[in-house]
Design a protein around this motif. Structure first.
Motif, short mmCIF file in Angstrom:
data_model
loop_
_atom_site.label_atom_id
_atom_site.label_comp_id
_atom_site.label_asym_id
_atom_site.label_seq_id
_atom_site.Cartn_x
_atom_site.Cartn_y
_atom_site.Cartn_z
N HIS A 209 -0.58 4.82 -0.83
CA HIS A 209 -1.61 5.46 -0.01
C HIS A 209 -1.03 6.71 0.66
O HIS A 209 0.11 6.70 1.14
CB HIS A 209 -2.12 4.49 1.05
CG HIS A 209 -2.91 3.35 0.48
ND1 HIS A 209 -3.61 2.47 1.25
CD2 HIS A 209 -3.10 2.96 -0.80
CE1 HIS A 209 -4.20 1.56 0.47
NE2 HIS A 209 -3.90 1.85 -0.78
N GLU A 210 -1.83 7.75 0.73
CA GLU A 210 -1.37 9.00 1.35
C GLU A 210 -0.96 8.80 2.80
O GLU A 210 0.07 9.32 3.25
CB GLU A 210 -2.48 10.06 1.28
CG GLU A 210 -2.59 10.77 -0.05
CD GLU A 210 -3.54 11.96 0.02
OE1 GLU A 210 -4.47 11.91 0.86
OE2 GLU A 210 -3.35 12.92 -0.76
N SER B 171 0.83 -1.21 0.00
CA SER B 171 0.00 0.00 0.00
C SER B 171 0.86 1.26 0.00
O SER B 171 0.49 2.28 0.60
CB SER B 171 -0.92 0.00 1.23
OG SER B 171 -0.16 -0.18 2.42
#
Length: 364
Positions: A304-305, A301
């Motif tokens: 992802h921010e 991931s």
């Protein structure tokens, strides 16, 4: 005196008697022959039945073994065990079937879940199979069985079985037979941590298990599970250390442990600099190793921010830990600016606190 005249034999009577005797003999021969033929037919029929039964028996045995192997291959250990048990019932003296049954029992114990069956019930079902296999086993195979008997007793212990001494005794007996046994060492390490023993002692057991060169995946998963059972700075430091070893050695990690380590070491500790420092220091990793392990843990991931922002926070925090306060302040301010549109976001609050901490009380 008159002459004594003897009567002449009746040739027709003698001939009749001989004929009847011959007929009787012939009849008896026919009866005997017929009896022999009938006996032969019965014997052939019996042999045919035995052959047919053998074929049926062999077919059932082979099918049970094949099904068990397929189920074991895909991880359905309860079903595999039942099929191998059936094979043993069909052929009680087949050592191969007995070995497969015991192997399936050990794998079932390694992957036991109480939702399927209580641990006590499972141990009651499987330990007799392991005991029977142990009577014919030697060397590492015997040690494997003893270690799993100890594990079965541990599972019962979890459901309030009173005697924990059996567990330790089984592990020790296994190690007397095979001093490098990976199961006994790993399970002993798990037992130490279960009883809140010393982390150093548990690490020695896990290290010995890994050094054996056998069952590395099992050892790693039990090691992770043992440290995952307790939430503390010391245990989280070990989880980070183990994750780094897995990364360096290109070993796999289950998703559940990947997520747990990410959250416990990094995500849940950003709000407590003292605890985070203790975990990172306790792991013994260099800053670059910590960041590399962070990237490895978050690789599924990485875009992802949240993951990216937390990484920026960790870069700044590691700079602060190593005394590079000027660099750390610059990195915190960069993150602060990036999160300015998310004032309620926890990492934004923590970045503000870090800037304030390094600016002598000023948040900007």
């Amino acid at each position: 005196m008159g002459a004594n005249v003897q009567p002449e034999p009746d040739e027709s009577g003698v001939s009749g008697q001989a004929s009847r005797k011959a007929s009787l003999t012939t009849a008896l021969k026919w009866v005997g022959g017929a009896t022999a033929v009938i006996s032969l037919l019965l014997a052939v029929n019996q042999i045919t039945g035995l052959v047919q039964n053998f074929r049926i028996h062999h077919k059932e045995f082979s099918e049970a073994m094949k099904s068990g192997e397929q189920q074991q291959e895909r991880g359905d250990y309860p079903a595999a065990f039942e099929n191998f048990k059936r094979a043993v019932e069909l052929d009680p003296i087949d050592r191969g079937a007995q070995k497969h049954e015991a192997q399936a029992a050990m794998l079932w114990l390694e992957n036991a879940h109480s939702k399927d069956k209580s641990f006590t019930e499972l141990a009651k079902q499987l330990v007799p199979v392991l005991d029977k296999a142990l009577s014919n086993a030697k060397g590492p195979a015997a040690a494997d069985l003893l270690a799993h008997i100890g594990w079965a007793n541990f599972l019962r212990f979890r459901e309030n079985a009173p005697d924990g001494d059996q567990i330790v005794r089984s592990y020790r007996d296994a190690l007397r037979i095979d001093p490098q046994n990976p199961y006994a060492h790993a399970m002993a390490g798990h037992w130490i941590l279960w009883n809140n023993g010393k982390v150093e002692d548990a690490n020695l057991e896990f290290a010995a298990a890994l050094a054996s060169g056998r069952e590395r995946s099992f050892v790693r998963n039990l090691q992770l599970s043992a440290f995952d059972n307790e939430h503390s700075e010391a245990y989280d430091a070990q989880l980070l250390r183990i994750a780094n070893e897995l990364r360096v050695n290109h070993e796999p990690i289950k998703a559940v442990y990947r997520n747990n380590i990410y959250n416990r070491v990094f995500n849940y500790r950003t709000g407590n600099p003292e605890e985070l420092t203790e975990v990172l220091t306790g792991s013994g990793l260099k800053p670059e190793e910590t960041l590399a392990t962070y990237d490895w843990l978050t690789s599924p991931s990485a875009n992802h921010e949240d993951v990216r922002w937390l990484r920026e926070f960790m870069v700044a925090f590691l700079s602060e830990m190593t005394g590079n306060k000027t660099e750390a302040l610059s990195e915190y301010k960069s993150l602060q600016a990036e999160l300015s549109g998310h004032p309620a976001y926890s990492l934004a609050v923590e970045a503000n606190q870090a800037v304030k901490r390094l600016s002598g009380g000023k948040s900007r």
